[in-house]
Design an enzyme around this catalytic site. Sequence first.
Site, PDB file in Angstrom:
ATOM      1  N   ASP A 102      -7.195   4.831   0.729  1.00  8.93           N
ATOM      2  CA  ASP A 102      -6.557   5.697   1.722  1.00  8.93           C
ATOM      3  C   ASP A 102      -6.515   7.135   1.213  1.00  8.93           C
ATOM      4  O   ASP A 102      -6.597   7.376   0.009  1.00  8.93           O
ATOM      5  CB  ASP A 102      -5.119   5.237   1.983  1.00  8.93           C
ATOM      6  CG  ASP A 102      -5.071   3.830   2.550  1.00  8.93           C
ATOM      7  OD1 ASP A 102      -6.074   3.406   3.159  1.00  8.93           O
ATOM      8  OD2 ASP A 102      -4.035   3.164   2.376  1.00  8.93           O
TER       9      ASP A 102
HETATM   10  N1  URA Z   1      -4.473  -0.987  -0.158  1.00  4.01           N
HETATM   11  C1  URA Z   1      -3.921   0.015   0.567  1.00  4.01           C
HETATM   12  O1  URA Z   1      -2.971  -0.191   1.312  1.00  4.01           O
HETATM   13  N2  URA Z   1      -4.475   1.229   0.471  1.00  4.01           N
HETATM   14  C2  URA Z   1      -5.496   1.529  -0.347  1.00  4.01           C
HETATM   15  O2  URA Z   1      -5.937   2.676  -0.412  1.00  4.01           O
HETATM   16  C3  URA Z   1      -6.047   0.489  -1.108  1.00  4.01           C
HETATM   17  C4  URA Z   1      -5.514  -0.762  -0.998  1.00  4.01           C
END
Ligand code: URA
Length: 230
Positions: A102
């Site tokens: 993310d």
């Molecule tokens: N899980 C998440 O919620 N976000 C990420 O970036 C990676 C794994």
Amino acid sequence: MRLDKYLSNSGYGSRKEVKSLIKHGQVKVNEKLIKDDSFHVIPEKDLVFVNDLKVNFRQNHYILLYKPEGYISSTEDENYPSVLNLVSDYRHAALFPVGRLDVDTTGVLLLTDDGDLAHRLLSPKRHVDKVYRVTVDHSLSDKLIEYFKVGILLDGKTTLPATLTILSDLEAEVILNEGRFHQVKRMFSAFNYTVVSLKRTQFDCLTLKGLNVGEYRLLSESEIEKLKNH
Ligand code: URA
């Protein structure tokens, strides 16, 4: 194939860095010193040496990036810069991130132009370990350890067994071997926790050792082998 491309692909640095190696007389092709970076080599036939050591030709690029916050793990986006902006020396390679972090997640991100390897590493069948350091908004309960192990229903499908280790009141380490959309955040959210910071500390054999946030390095030959043999 141009000599500079051949060397860059093979892990000797960016185009700029390998051009400098060639210019400084460090590169031989079939025993002959070559100072022209556009010199044509045939990977299947020619023997290339850097400082008299034989180059093992690689078709693809493999880069480990310590992703900072504020960058998006796709090749382009309207709101955020792409992680590819952080490896602009490799603009000539058609790199893409293997999986997604993310925009507010930091940590290990593999970039490559090897579609086969990416596909294999992302396949749920392969069970590649991903390790995350998580900080949440209120005290962690021991009960979560069992819940994460048993699996949590997300969008009608139970998550694979995950290992949760509580490190302190608000911090935990989570090991997953799948990679569903916002998986870590949604697993905590199922128990009313908000993830306030998330960092991926490991992806298979790759860790952040030796890198500062925003930095990257090329993978070693043995790391590439390990990933390919996963
Ligand atoms: N899980 C998440 O919620 N976000 C990420 O970036 C990676 C794994």
